[in-house]
Scaffold this active site. Structure first.
Site, PDB file in Angstrom:
ATOM      1  N   GLU A  74       0.815  -1.220   0.000  1.00  0.00           N
ATOM      2  CA  GLU A  74       0.000   0.000   0.000  1.00  0.00           C
ATOM      3  C   GLU A  74       0.849   1.272   0.000  1.00  0.00           C
ATOM      4  O   GLU A  74       0.370   2.341   0.364  1.00  0.00           O
ATOM      5  CB  GLU A  74      -0.959   0.011   1.202  1.00  0.00           C
ATOM      6  CG  GLU A  74      -1.898  -1.179   1.296  1.00  0.00           C
ATOM      7  CD  GLU A  74      -2.952  -1.261   0.185  1.00  0.00           C
ATOM      8  OE1 GLU A  74      -2.825  -0.556  -0.831  1.00  0.00           O
ATOM      9  OE2 GLU A  74      -3.885  -2.054   0.356  1.00  0.00           O
ATOM     10  N   HIS A  93      -3.060   1.777   8.517  1.00  0.00           N
ATOM     11  CA  HIS A  93      -4.093   1.038   7.785  1.00  0.00           C
ATOM     12  C   HIS A  93      -4.420  -0.228   8.556  1.00  0.00           C
ATOM     13  O   HIS A  93      -3.519  -0.928   9.020  1.00  0.00           O
ATOM     14  CB  HIS A  93      -3.594   0.696   6.380  1.00  0.00           C
ATOM     15  CG  HIS A  93      -4.466  -0.274   5.665  1.00  0.00           C
ATOM     16  ND1 HIS A  93      -5.824  -0.097   5.540  1.00  0.00           N
ATOM     17  CD2 HIS A  93      -4.183  -1.444   5.035  1.00  0.00           C
ATOM     18  CE1 HIS A  93      -6.332  -1.116   4.861  1.00  0.00           C
ATOM     19  NE2 HIS A  93      -5.361  -1.961   4.550  1.00  0.00           N
ATOM     20  N   HIS A  95      -7.400  -3.661   9.193  1.00  0.00           N
ATOM     21  CA  HIS A  95      -8.584  -4.453   8.858  1.00  0.00           C
ATOM     22  C   HIS A  95      -9.286  -4.737  10.183  1.00  0.00           C
ATOM     23  O   HIS A  95      -9.386  -5.878  10.621  1.00  0.00           O
ATOM     24  CB  HIS A  95      -8.195  -5.772   8.189  1.00  0.00           C
ATOM     25  CG  HIS A  95      -7.443  -5.625   6.895  1.00  0.00           C
ATOM     26  ND1 HIS A  95      -6.982  -6.702   6.184  1.00  0.00           N
ATOM     27  CD2 HIS A  95      -7.080  -4.529   6.184  1.00  0.00           C
ATOM     28  CE1 HIS A  95      -6.365  -6.280   5.085  1.00  0.00           C
ATOM     29  NE2 HIS A  95      -6.403  -4.963   5.075  1.00  0.00           N
ATOM     30  N   TYR A 114     -21.019  12.379  18.975  1.00  0.00           N
ATOM     31  CA  TYR A 114     -20.263  13.615  18.722  1.00  0.00           C
ATOM     32  C   TYR A 114     -18.771  13.400  18.499  1.00  0.00           C
ATOM     33  O   TYR A 114     -18.091  14.217  17.872  1.00  0.00           O
ATOM     34  CB  TYR A 114     -20.503  14.633  19.849  1.00  0.00           C
ATOM     35  CG  TYR A 114     -19.779  14.355  21.151  1.00  0.00           C
ATOM     36  CD1 TYR A 114     -20.388  13.642  22.170  1.00  0.00           C
ATOM     37  CD2 TYR A 114     -18.483  14.811  21.356  1.00  0.00           C
ATOM     38  CE1 TYR A 114     -19.729  13.389  23.360  1.00  0.00           C
ATOM     39  CE2 TYR A 114     -17.814  14.562  22.536  1.00  0.00           C
ATOM     40  CZ  TYR A 114     -18.437  13.844  23.534  1.00  0.00           C
ATOM     41  OH  TYR A 114     -17.777  13.586  24.706  1.00  0.00           O
ATOM     42  N   HIS A 156     -12.673  -3.727   2.498  1.00  0.00           N
ATOM     43  CA  HIS A 156     -11.240  -3.819   2.781  1.00  0.00           C
ATOM     44  C   HIS A 156     -10.903  -3.448   4.225  1.00  0.00           C
ATOM     45  O   HIS A 156     -10.484  -4.306   4.988  1.00  0.00           O
ATOM     46  CB  HIS A 156     -10.500  -2.928   1.756  1.00  0.00           C
ATOM     47  CG  HIS A 156      -9.013  -2.988   1.825  1.00  0.00           C
ATOM     48  ND1 HIS A 156      -8.199  -2.591   0.791  1.00  0.00           N
ATOM     49  CD2 HIS A 156      -8.179  -3.378   2.809  1.00  0.00           C
ATOM     50  CE1 HIS A 156      -6.932  -2.759   1.133  1.00  0.00           C
ATOM     51  NE2 HIS A 156      -6.897  -3.227   2.359  1.00  0.00           N
ATOM     52  N   TYR A 209     -11.151  22.424  24.258  1.00  0.00           N
ATOM     53  CA  TYR A 209     -10.901  21.138  24.958  1.00  0.00           C
ATOM     54  C   TYR A 209      -9.472  20.654  24.713  1.00  0.00           C
ATOM     55  O   TYR A 209      -8.832  20.114  25.602  1.00  0.00           O
ATOM     56  CB  TYR A 209     -11.909  20.111  24.449  1.00  0.00           C
ATOM     57  CG  TYR A 209     -11.796  18.750  25.079  1.00  0.00           C
ATOM     58  CD1 TYR A 209     -12.267  18.509  26.367  1.00  0.00           C
ATOM     59  CD2 TYR A 209     -11.207  17.689  24.395  1.00  0.00           C
ATOM     60  CE1 TYR A 209     -12.170  17.269  26.955  1.00  0.00           C
ATOM     61  CE2 TYR A 209     -11.105  16.434  24.963  1.00  0.00           C
ATOM     62  CZ  TYR A 209     -11.592  16.230  26.250  1.00  0.00           C
ATOM     63  OH  TYR A 209     -11.492  14.994  26.830  1.00  0.00           O
TER      64      TYR A 209
HETATM   65  P1  13P Z   1       1.193  -5.404   3.157  1.00  0.00           P
HETATM   66  O1  13P Z   1       1.655  -6.615   3.951  1.00  0.00           O
HETATM   67  O2  13P Z   1       1.825  -5.389   1.765  1.00  0.00           O
HETATM   68  O3  13P Z   1       1.394  -4.141   3.913  1.00  0.00           O
HETATM   69  O4  13P Z   1      -0.345  -5.588   2.852  1.00  0.00           O
HETATM   70  C1  13P Z   1      -1.266  -5.775   3.879  1.00  0.00           C
HETATM   71  C2  13P Z   1      -2.562  -5.110   3.587  1.00  0.00           C
HETATM   72  O5  13P Z   1      -3.320  -4.924   4.515  1.00  0.00           O
HETATM   73  C3  13P Z   1      -2.904  -4.685   2.213  1.00  0.00           C
HETATM   74  O6  13P Z   1      -4.011  -3.844   2.213  1.00  0.00           O
END
Ligand code: 13P
Length: 213
Positions: A74, A93, A95, A114, A156, A209
């Site tokens: 990515e 990133h 999942h 909120y 994703h 805040y």
């Molecule tokens: P990488 O191991 O290449 O970072 O990929 C993992 C991933 O979540 C791809 O979206």
């Protein structure tokens, strides 16, 4: 310890935290932080338990590897976000379970609570689906992130941004909580959403805040 060594250690630490917090598992997800004129990025297809500070890959923002092995698949969206958003210093990133559930429904998160203001607006958008690592995914993610610190990626996962790794992780945790909350409210009834005016008042309140003496 040099600045770069400290950033390599911090990148490993945040990658471990994402697994500990249940936001990632296996080789899912990746992380990056600005370093010198470019970026330090987690390696591709390496489980976090097998990473060390030396595994982190240094690249230019146009995607040339300067030091290390194969960067995360990515790397395009990591580099594109840093190019487009000078205020952003770290990109995560994940999942994570609830964000990915909503991403599989291609459902954006509305102003159900909120704290959504923490992600920069009145909603968390969901980008269309594209194959992981492709330029189209990066282009769509950048659009979904406009004016925001987080977005969902269709079928994703989630991207969270911050001025540094700590902020990006805090945003990621809050977004995962908001996704869980939205999902739960949808099971129980019809969520009552905050209005634009109510969200405006929250954003004003947040300015004070966040001030530290
Ligand atoms: P990488 O191991 O290449 O970072 O990929 C993992 C991933 O979540 C791809 O979206």
């Amino acid at each position: 310890m040099s600045d770069e060594q400290a950033l390599r250690a911090a990148l490993l630490d945040v990658s471990r935290r994402m697994v500990e917090l249940g936001l990632n598992r296996g080789t899912a997800g990746n992380a990056s932080v600005r370093c010198r004129e470019g970026v330090l990025l987690t390696p591709s297809a390496v489980p976090v338990a097998e990473m060390s500070p030396a595994s982190m890959v240094r690249m230019t923002l146009d995607g040339t590897v300067q030091q290390g092995g194969r960067p995360s698949s990515e790397w395009r969206f990591h580099c594109d976000i840093f190019k487009a958003r000078p205020e952003i210093g770290a990109v995560l990133h994940m999942h994570s379970p609830f964000a990915t559930t909503l991403a599989c429904l291609r459902r954006e998160v509305p102003a159900v609570h909120y704290m959504i203001a923490l992600a920069g607006g009145d909603s968390i958008r969901c980008a269309p689906y594209s194959v992981f690592g492709e330029q189209q995914l990066s282009d769509d993610a950048l659009e979904a992130l406009q004016g925001r610190k987080a977005c969902l990626l269709g079928n994703h996962g989630m991207i969270a941004l911050g001025s540094d790794l700590d902020e990006a992780l805090a945003v990621a945790q809050e977004v995962e909580f908001l996704c869980e909350l939205y999902w739960r409210t949808l099971q129980a009834g019809v969520p009552q959403l905050l209005t634009t005016q109510q969200m405006h008042a929250v954003k004003q309140k947040f300015v004070d805040y966040k001030k530290r003496d």
